[in-house]
Design an enzyme around this catalytic site. Sequence first.
Site, mmCIF file in Angstrom:
data_model
loop_
_atom_site.group_PDB
_atom_site.id
_atom_site.type_symbol
_atom_site.label_atom_id
_atom_site.label_comp_id
_atom_site.label_asym_id
_atom_site.label_seq_id
_atom_site.Cartn_x
_atom_site.Cartn_y
_atom_site.Cartn_z
ATOM 1 N N LYS A 1 10.996 2.778 -0.290
ATOM 2 C CA LYS A 1 10.975 4.219 -0.625
ATOM 3 C C LYS A 1 11.342 4.399 -2.012
ATOM 4 C CE LYS A 1 10.895 6.261 3.577
ATOM 5 N NZ LYS A 1 11.676 7.039 3.855
ATOM 6 N N LYS B 1 2.882 4.579 0.943
ATOM 7 C CA LYS B 1 3.261 5.100 2.081
ATOM 8 C C LYS B 1 3.064 6.382 2.254
ATOM 9 C CE LYS B 1 7.286 5.306 5.336
ATOM 10 N NZ LYS B 1 7.235 6.762 5.592
ATOM 11 N N CYS C 1 42.175 19.120 14.893
ATOM 12 C CA CYS C 1 40.736 19.513 15.092
ATOM 13 C C CYS C 1 40.603 21.014 15.168
ATOM 14 C CB CYS C 1 40.709 19.001 16.608
ATOM 15 S SG CYS C 1 39.025 19.453 17.260
ATOM 16 N N CYS D 1 38.792 18.668 24.366
ATOM 17 C CA CYS D 1 38.288 19.263 23.293
ATOM 18 C C CYS D 1 37.036 20.016 23.441
ATOM 19 C CB CYS D 1 38.261 18.360 22.121
ATOM 20 S SG CYS D 1 37.243 18.918 20.707
ATOM 21 N N TYR E 1 -4.458 2.581 8.756
ATOM 22 C CA TYR E 1 -3.705 1.270 8.045
ATOM 23 C C TYR E 1 -3.307 0.319 9.086
ATOM 24 C CZ TYR E 1 -0.298 4.901 8.942
ATOM 25 O OH TYR E 1 0.886 5.825 9.546
ATOM 26 N N ASP F 1 2.650 10.311 3.032
ATOM 27 C CA ASP F 1 3.744 11.514 3.575
ATOM 28 C C ASP F 1 2.862 12.473 4.161
ATOM 29 O OD1 ASP F 1 5.897 12.558 4.257
ATOM 30 O OD2 ASP F 1 6.553 13.445 2.162
ATOM 31 N N CYS G 1 39.296 13.629 16.216
ATOM 32 C CA CYS G 1 40.291 14.606 17.122
ATOM 33 C C CYS G 1 40.649 13.595 18.522
ATOM 34 C CB CYS G 1 39.141 15.841 17.559
ATOM 35 S SG CYS G 1 39.907 16.446 19.152
ATOM 36 N N GLU H 1 0.711 -1.093 0.029
ATOM 37 C CA GLU H 1 0.129 0.046 -0.018
ATOM 38 C C GLU H 1 0.924 1.292 -0.168
ATOM 39 O OE1 GLU H 1 -0.947 -1.677 4.157
ATOM 40 O OE2 GLU H 1 -1.182 0.408 4.490
ATOM 41 N N CYS I 1 39.727 22.125 18.844
ATOM 42 C CA CYS I 1 40.672 22.329 20.074
ATOM 43 C C CYS I 1 42.288 22.456 19.414
ATOM 44 C CB CYS I 1 40.591 21.365 21.033
ATOM 45 S SG CYS I 1 41.157 19.677 20.258
HETATM 46 S S1 IVH Z 1 2.464 0.824 9.085
HETATM 47 C C1 IVH Z 1 4.396 -0.814 12.983
HETATM 48 N N1 IVH Z 1 1.698 2.054 6.954
HETATM 49 O O1 IVH Z 1 5.368 5.779 8.186
HETATM 50 C C2 IVH Z 1 4.307 -0.099 11.681
HETATM 51 N N2 IVH Z 1 3.072 3.219 8.162
HETATM 52 O O2 IVH Z 1 8.295 5.198 8.775
HETATM 53 C C3 IVH Z 1 3.360 0.995 11.565
HETATM 54 N N3 IVH Z 1 3.155 5.713 7.359
HETATM 55 O O3 IVH Z 1 5.187 6.183 11.593
HETATM 56 C C4 IVH Z 1 3.210 1.698 10.550
HETATM 57 N N4 IVH Z 1 2.083 5.544 5.519
HETATM 58 O O4 IVH Z 1 3.587 7.413 9.991
HETATM 59 C C5 IVH Z 1 2.330 2.044 8.016
HETATM 60 N N5 IVH Z 1 0.548 2.798 4.723
HETATM 61 C C6 IVH Z 1 1.415 3.075 6.112
HETATM 62 C C7 IVH Z 1 1.984 4.085 6.164
HETATM 63 C C8 IVH Z 1 2.840 4.515 7.215
HETATM 64 C C9 IVH Z 1 2.811 6.313 6.055
HETATM 65 C C10 IVH Z 1 4.288 6.373 8.220
HETATM 66 C C11 IVH Z 1 3.518 6.186 9.730
HETATM 67 C C12 IVH Z 1 4.875 5.546 10.518
HETATM 68 C C13 IVH Z 1 6.036 5.837 9.485
HETATM 69 C C14 IVH Z 1 6.910 4.829 9.619
#
Ligand code: IVH
Length: 689
Positions: free
Chosen positions: A315, A118, A407, A436, A227, A120, A430, A116, A410
């Site tokens: 990512k 991710k 350094c 330092c 989610y 932002d 250093c 799914e 120092c």
């Molecule tokens: S699952 C235990 N699903 O990504 C894991 N996270 O890098 C629970 N996020 O803090 C997270 N989309 O804020 C999950 N489809 C998705 C997501 C998601 C965005 C964010 C979330 C989390 C962060 C981790």
Amino acid sequence: MSRKDAAEEHARLAAEVAAHDLAYHQDDAPTISDGDYDALRRRLVELESQYPTLAKNSVSQKVGAAPSGKFAKVKHAVPMLSLGNSFADEEVEEFLARMKRFLGLPEDTELAVTAEPKIDGLSMSLRYENRKLVQAATRGDGAEGENVTANIKTIKDVPHELPKSAPDLIEIRGEIYMQNADFQALNEKLIAEGEKPLANPRNGAAGSLRQQDVSITASRPLKFFAYAWGEAPQLPADTQWGMVQAFKSWGLPVNPLMVLCKSGAELLAHYHKIEAMRSQLPYDIDGVVYKLNDLGLQQRLGFVSRSPRWAIAHKFSAVQATTVLEAIDIQVGRTGALTPVARLKPVTVGGVVVSNATLHNEDEIARKDVRVGDIVIIQRAGDVIPQIVGVAERGQGTVPYEFPKVCPACGSHAEREDRGSGKADAVRRCTGGLICPAQRVERLKHFASRNAYDIEGLGDKIVHEFYEDGLIAAPQDIFTLAARDARSVKKLDQREGWGASSVANLFAAIEDRRTIALDRFIFALGIRHIGETTARVLARHYHSAEHLEEQMKAAALSEENDARHELNAIDGIGSIVAEAVIEFFGEPHNLEIYDALLKEVKPQALEAVATSSPVAGQTVVFTGALEKMTREEAKAMAERLGAKVAGSVSKKTDLLVAGPGAGSKLKDAEKHGVKVIDENGWFELIGRD
Ligand code: IVH
């Protein structure tokens, strides 16, 4: 205070806050800790409450503010964790293989995994009790977030009530976000009103949500995707997919691009499909999240420090841009590492203005032949610090960069260790140690920082100022600050930017930390190679700060002794870490600080993970072949039950779990009279079949 004085102080603070806002929201490079920033804003608001006209057009009214510090704290019943990252396609197969290895499943097992987008945005935990929304909390540091219930209740996407089919108690977790078009409209409005625009939709969402004035949040077009979940004693399904479908049936918004896949190839195909749709989606995403579908297996896999073993974020690849390298600054870290930082002519990379980037180390600069004055290619991926990929165009009259051999803080000689390997370390350090000033101050910053002592109001900038002014030179001085201030002529509350209440808050925050968990105490010392996880391992093993000191002093006495063996036998402590700890305790100046600190603070032993388990507090060794679980799973299970897992048998071992083919460890156990059981015996002992 007269109105004139208040107005002057207000103007000064407002300029400071505005500059920090700029650094945080536009450069993505905050120059001040959240705690310090909060203190500034609190003082600003304090002045405005005395002279309300100051509030007109004040920065305090703007969106995009970091947490105001005015929200109540909420402890998460189940921690809010993060996800491990991967960037390359190959890592998807590795992720699947890793889970199978851990679970001891044959390589050709088909695992169902969801994929799914991710999102932002910012993560949120919504607590429903008797199907009513009773609390909404931000993630915060994962253990404790901010109570933003009133703000969340203004968001249309979030139901205030769940239908009868939902359980009595469930925490729904997901992402609050702002759609791109809404974000643009908001920015146009802000600009029209003479306000500063926001850097990106994520900041738009965060700033809109964390408003003291709930009516501002209500006017902002925020949205939500569910989610995941936190505390939930009765689950409506036994798969990830089923859970999300249940959320959907309860009227919670879920992402329509989630699919269930049966192989790495299917996951990758979905990843590339989403990547291709990315620019057309109405909201920002920065990757694809994969989650193992079977909740039973999720449970068995558990977590490594802050991320689940059963999920990963894949990512999207980085975005690049070119700009002029204006200077290379050398920063000295708390362990003396000299780190080159590139100062750049500000440039927008994927929606964020970048003016600093990492150059890694000396060899990297030489390999890429990066010179001040060059036009360089910079790259940014997700929230990772931007980096310099290489030179796009040689600047006129430039000369090769020469990395300093002393350094800059120092003047001590800076060298590259080879640790007897014959190969110089990539990092130049250093050699000044605690003479330092840069190392001293960096150690202090680390000590007070969020994951260490977490002293609110004592962020990097304040630590730096206090150090410069001779108020604190070593960690223990923090705890004598209030007493010394009481006797001092120039009191803290006479300092610029400080008032009676900010000083009182700081002293209260310091007092609050006189008792602290032992692992945080150890982590805060800033011993090289000791991260939070290793600090916890040491805390669990040695139980008290005094015992740790005694053992490490004993270990430092010679190359071969019991204390050294014990340290090296601890699971999770490798030889480099062991040497670093011993070295730390072998340094008289460190011991001085350690002992002085122990006069001020009381580190608390960690609670065993499960005190009621039959193996809690015992030292267990696994050997030979295991059939029902992999070695890794066995170790994780024992640790969850409060046992310590060691790699070798000694007289301190309580239990050896031996499978077929056990050899020398079995003999050692006989020699030391250690109890031996087989794998079935283990499951019987812990009450599971
Ligand atoms: S699952 C235990 N699903 O990504 C894991 N996270 O890098 C629970 N996020 O803090 C997270 N989309 O804020 C999950 N489809 C998705 C997501 C998601 C965005 C964010 C979330 C989390 C962060 C981790």
